[in-house]
Write a protein that holds these residues in place. Sequence first.
Motif, PDB file in Angstrom:
ATOM      1  N   SER A 204       0.824  -1.199   0.000  1.00  0.00           N
ATOM      2  CA  SER A 204       0.000   0.000   0.000  1.00  0.00           C
ATOM      3  C   SER A 204       0.863   1.255   0.000  1.00  0.00           C
ATOM      4  O   SER A 204       0.613   2.204  -0.752  1.00  0.00           O
ATOM      5  N   THR A 208       1.489   4.062  -3.088  1.00  0.00           N
ATOM      6  CA  THR A 208       1.029   5.404  -2.750  1.00  0.00           C
ATOM      7  C   THR A 208       2.134   6.423  -2.949  1.00  0.00           C
ATOM      8  O   THR A 208       1.948   7.448  -3.613  1.00  0.00           O
ATOM      9  N   ALA A 214      -2.314   4.777  -5.986  1.00  0.00           N
ATOM     10  CA  ALA A 214      -3.388   5.021  -5.019  1.00  0.00           C
ATOM     11  C   ALA A 214      -4.269   6.190  -5.443  1.00  0.00           C
ATOM     12  O   ALA A 214      -5.471   6.210  -5.137  1.00  0.00           O
ATOM     13  N   ALA A 219      -7.815   6.450  -3.625  1.00  0.00           N
ATOM     14  CA  ALA A 219      -7.937   7.634  -2.777  1.00  0.00           C
ATOM     15  C   ALA A 219      -9.196   8.452  -3.085  1.00  0.00           C
ATOM     16  O   ALA A 219      -9.950   8.798  -2.176  1.00  0.00           O
TER      17      ALA A 219
END
Length: 268
Positions: A204, A208, A214, A219
């Motif tokens: 993750s 990101t 992301a 998001a």
Amino acid sequence: MAGNTLTVFRVLIRLSLASELQYRGNLLQSLIGGAAAQATQLLLIGVILNSFGAIGGWSASEIMLLVGLRMAGHAVYAFFFRRVIDNDRVVHTGEFDRYLLRPISPFLQLLTRQFNLQQLGDVVIAAAVLGTAVRNASIDWNVGLALFCGASVIGGGLIEASLQTLRAAAAFRLKNTDALTGTIDSLVGTYSNFPLQIFGGAASAFFTFAVPLAFIAWAPAAVLLNRGADLGFPTEIAWATPAYGPILMTFAVAIYHLESRHYSSPGS
């Protein structure tokens, strides 16, 4: 300057489209091809949702909103920037020589070298999926969220375009980046369709802050669905999603022009 660039872009797209439409038999095949590519991914996600009911705590309607955002962003990339994948060929064949002789940005010439009608299939399917998703998702819509949603789609497309533009820039040195093109397509088409927390904290964080997948869909979907707690970073960062695409694309285009100085004509 920006106005002149847009005018040139429209003219080049119109000429490229006119060239493609000379072969009208390709129109239906291209539209079906573009739609089929998107529909295949949609079918796979549908099978997963049918088997598990939810993914990472996100319901089927929430996942479809995420997928709709990803597909719409991809459609923006495919419609305006897909030709960046041709840079290897342009460099190998010496076509870039002609770009350097014209009073138009070489990058703009690359984007408009061909208009593939298959891109329209991407747009049609993405619009249908996102339109259905926003109606079914539990979102308390207001003007601000609607503007955020639209801007995030554009931003997501620019993020994908920036990744492929950076890859295209590498072709001036590496000559062959086809494998990297496929890798980027695979990463975006796979990981951007799901809530990234299901892949664990390390993945993750990587998707990101290192490779910003992301912000293509996860998001903005979390903001729209009021699921900011799933992100693992402040929601304020997610609210800034629409800005990241233009920033990254500006950076990528600058790198493309910088790396183009290393172009060596095959005829020299």
